[in-house]
Design an enzyme around this catalytic site. Structure first.
Site, PDB file in Angstrom:
ATOM      1  N   GLY A  11       0.749  -1.055   0.111  1.00 26.90           N
ATOM      2  CA  GLY A  11      -0.008   0.188  -0.008  1.00 26.90           C
ATOM      3  C   GLY A  11       0.825   1.244  -0.068  1.00 26.90           C
ATOM      4  N   VAL A  24      18.027   8.318  -3.699  1.00 24.85           N
ATOM      5  CA  VAL A  24      18.771   8.700  -4.801  1.00 24.85           C
ATOM      6  C   VAL A  24      19.842   9.782  -4.554  1.00 24.85           C
ATOM      7  CG1 VAL A  24      18.296   9.726  -6.974  1.00 24.85           C
ATOM      8  CG2 VAL A  24      16.505   7.943  -6.270  1.00 24.85           C
ATOM      9  N   ASP A 103       4.663  -4.826   5.702  1.00 28.79           N
ATOM     10  CA  ASP A 103       4.950  -6.381   6.147  1.00 28.79           C
ATOM     11  C   ASP A 103       5.306  -6.972   5.077  1.00 28.79           C
ATOM     12  OD1 ASP A 103       4.863  -8.056   8.341  1.00 28.79           O
ATOM     13  OD2 ASP A 103       3.205  -9.021   7.275  1.00 28.79           O
ATOM     14  N   THR A 125       4.204   2.422   5.854  1.00 31.88           N
ATOM     15  CA  THR A 125       2.930   1.973   5.793  1.00 31.88           C
ATOM     16  C   THR A 125       2.030   2.911   6.784  1.00 31.88           C
ATOM     17  OG1 THR A 125       1.575   0.319   6.483  1.00 31.88           O
ATOM     18  CG2 THR A 125       3.347   0.116   7.470  1.00 31.88           C
ATOM     19  N   ASP A 127      -0.203   1.984   8.368  1.00 32.16           N
ATOM     20  CA  ASP A 127      -0.738   1.169   9.690  1.00 32.16           C
ATOM     21  C   ASP A 127      -0.002   1.252  10.791  1.00 32.16           C
ATOM     22  OD1 ASP A 127      -2.536   0.342   7.783  1.00 32.16           O
ATOM     23  OD2 ASP A 127      -1.715  -1.435   7.339  1.00 32.16           O
ATOM     24  N   ASP A 129       2.648  -0.837  11.543  1.00 33.32           N
ATOM     25  CA  ASP A 129       2.529  -2.151  12.083  1.00 33.32           C
ATOM     26  C   ASP A 129       3.589  -2.926  11.903  1.00 33.32           C
ATOM     27  OD1 ASP A 129       2.194  -2.561   9.546  1.00 33.32           O
ATOM     28  OD2 ASP A 129       0.497  -3.979   9.832  1.00 33.32           O
ATOM     29  N   ARG A 171      -5.333  -2.288   9.059  1.00 31.54           N
ATOM     30  CA  ARG A 171      -5.343  -3.696   8.959  1.00 31.54           C
ATOM     31  C   ARG A 171      -5.469  -4.382  10.450  1.00 31.54           C
ATOM     32  NH1 ARG A 171      -3.694  -6.276   4.315  1.00 31.54           N
ATOM     33  NH2 ARG A 171      -2.395  -4.385   3.760  1.00 31.54           N
ATOM     34  N   LYS A 214     -23.393  16.429  24.027  1.00 34.34           N
ATOM     35  CA  LYS A 214     -24.191  16.653  22.780  1.00 34.34           C
ATOM     36  C   LYS A 214     -23.871  15.484  21.649  1.00 34.34           C
ATOM     37  CE  LYS A 214     -26.779  19.981  23.935  1.00 34.34           C
ATOM     38  NZ  LYS A 214     -27.576  19.494  24.963  1.00 34.34           N
TER      39      LYS A 214
HETATM   40  O1  F6P Z   1      -1.637  -1.480   4.490  1.00 34.96           O
HETATM   41  C1  F6P Z   1      -2.247  -0.076   4.252  1.00 34.96           C
HETATM   42  C2  F6P Z   1      -3.882  -0.315   4.116  1.00 34.96           C
HETATM   43  O2  F6P Z   1      -4.364   0.618   3.694  1.00 34.96           O
HETATM   44  C3  F6P Z   1      -4.482  -1.151   5.178  1.00 34.96           C
HETATM   45  O3  F6P Z   1      -4.767  -0.147   6.175  1.00 34.96           O
HETATM   46  C4  F6P Z   1      -5.987  -1.778   4.547  1.00 34.96           C
HETATM   47  O4  F6P Z   1      -6.340  -2.705   5.324  1.00 34.96           O
HETATM   48  C5  F6P Z   1      -5.470  -2.219   3.305  1.00 34.96           C
HETATM   49  O5  F6P Z   1      -4.098  -1.438   3.012  1.00 34.96           O
HETATM   50  C6  F6P Z   1      -6.408  -1.957   2.186  1.00 34.96           C
HETATM   51  O6  F6P Z   1      -5.605  -2.611   1.096  1.00 34.96           O
HETATM   52  P1  F6P Z   1      -5.963  -2.176  -0.591  1.00 34.96           P
HETATM   53  O7  F6P Z   1      -5.551  -0.786  -0.951  1.00 34.96           O
HETATM   54  O8  F6P Z   1      -5.221  -3.102  -1.241  1.00 34.96           O
HETATM   55  O9  F6P Z   1      -7.531  -2.436  -0.467  1.00 34.96           O
END
Ligand code: F6P
Length: 320
Positions: A11, A24, A103, A125, A127, A129, A171, A214
């Site tokens: 991603g 670069v 990952d 990423t 995420d 993670d 994710r 609220k």
């Molecule tokens: O890993 C980045 C991410 O955006 C996650 O948060 C999400 O679950 C996944 O990729 C979505 O993947 P795709 O863009 O391939 O649908």
């Protein structure tokens, strides 16, 4: 090393371009030649490789996405794909590779390492993670994007005395939900790392209502369940006029924040420093505000990303 290459994979994340630019420019500064590989590991196997100049990465630091394009390419999990990739690198005389991604990309870099080819992974990423680092490229921008949406949704939630469920990406990790939720003053944050009880969620909303509150904002990480499913389950405990917003891919794009640009620049330059002296099989990260490198095999096989759960507790104590 005199000739290295860089690719982005998985991603896209804001700041990937800044990282490529750093690889670069720093590489050329150190007297190396730097090649760019399009479409991640798919492009590597296909030999979609070209030499990059200083000006190829001009006007890139502020751009979201990745100008090297990206791809999810499960075929690189096979030995056949990996050996083909190494063959392409050797064909171009490339001695080391920088892999920027999440990952799956790290696993690609680890596979190259296991075949004896020097690769360095940079965590990119939204995420956040990836083990071996406190922060990944793109995370800061993503949480600021989410935050902007939370702030806007709060206006509507307050005006209509509604509960809003905001589904965010991540994710299997709760980092985006935790950080953006705290920053946005969300009353409740639901993450995969912590079990939750829907009856308690409903009770907390009701308590807020009873004291004249609220709005109620609930940030749900996608790793728990979808926002719509969450709303349906909440409705079994009472009518809270819930509305659902699924933020989706808006979280991935956009111009990188200053923090992501600096992080990406540091990571990219550090990767070059490592390859320059022939060090591969590593992944770069930031730990306690210091740029570090770790063995990529050990990091992936033994390390596990841990969300900062002190933020979860903090939210319980200050936003309800
Ligand atoms: O890993 C980045 C991410 O955006 C996650 O948060 C999400 O679950 C996944 O990729 C979505 O993947 P795709 O863009 O391939 O649908």
């Amino acid at each position: 090393m005199k000739r290295i290459a860089v690719l982005t994979s998985g991603g896209d994340a804001p700041g990937m371009n800044a990282a490529v630019r750093a690889v670069v420019r720093k590489g050329i500064y150190e007297g190396m030649e730097v090649y760019g590989i399009n479409y991640g590991f798919a492009g590597l196997v296909a030999g979609d490789i070209r030499k990059l100049s200083i000006s190829d990465v001009g006007d890139m630091i502020q751009r979201g996405g990745t100008f090297l394009y990206s791809a999810r390419y499960p075929e690189f999990a096979t030995e056949e794909g990996q050996l083909k990739g190494i063959e392409q690198l050797k064909k171009f005389g490339i001695e080391g590779l920088v892999v920027i991604g999440g990952d799956g990309s790290y696993h690609g870099a680890m596979a190259l390492t296991k075949h004896g080819y020097p690769a360095v992974g940079l965590p990119g990423t939204i995420d956040n993670d990836i083990p071996g680092t406190d922060f990944c490229i793109g995370f800061d921008t993503a949480i600021n994007t989410v935050l902007e949406s939370i702030d806007r949704i709060r206006d509507t939630a307050t005006s209509h005395v509604r509960t809003f469920i905001i589904e965010v990406m991540g994710r299997d990790a709760g980092d985006i939900a935790l950080w953006a939720g705290i920053a946005g003053g969300a009353e409740q944050i639901i993450i995969p790392e912590k079990e939750f009880d829907m009856a308690e969620v409903a009770k907390t909303i009701q308590k807020g209502r009873d004291r004249g509150k609220k709005h109620s904002l609930i940030v749900v990480a996608e790793g728990v369940m979808g926002g719509n499913e969450f709303a349906e389950k909440l409705a079994e405990h009472g009518d809270y006029h819930a509305r659902v917003t699924v933020l989706g891919h808006v979280q991935r794009g956009g111009s990188p924040s200053a923090r992501d640009r600096v992080l990406a620049s540091n990571f990219g330059a550090h990767a070059v420093d490592l390859l320059k002296v022939g060090r591969g099989g590593l992944c770069v990260g930031i730990r306690d505000n210091k740029i570090v490198e770790n063995d990529i095999v050990e990091t992936l096989e033994k390390g596990k990303h841990k969300a900062d759960l002190s933020l979860y507790q903090l939210n319980k104590e200050i936003s309800y």
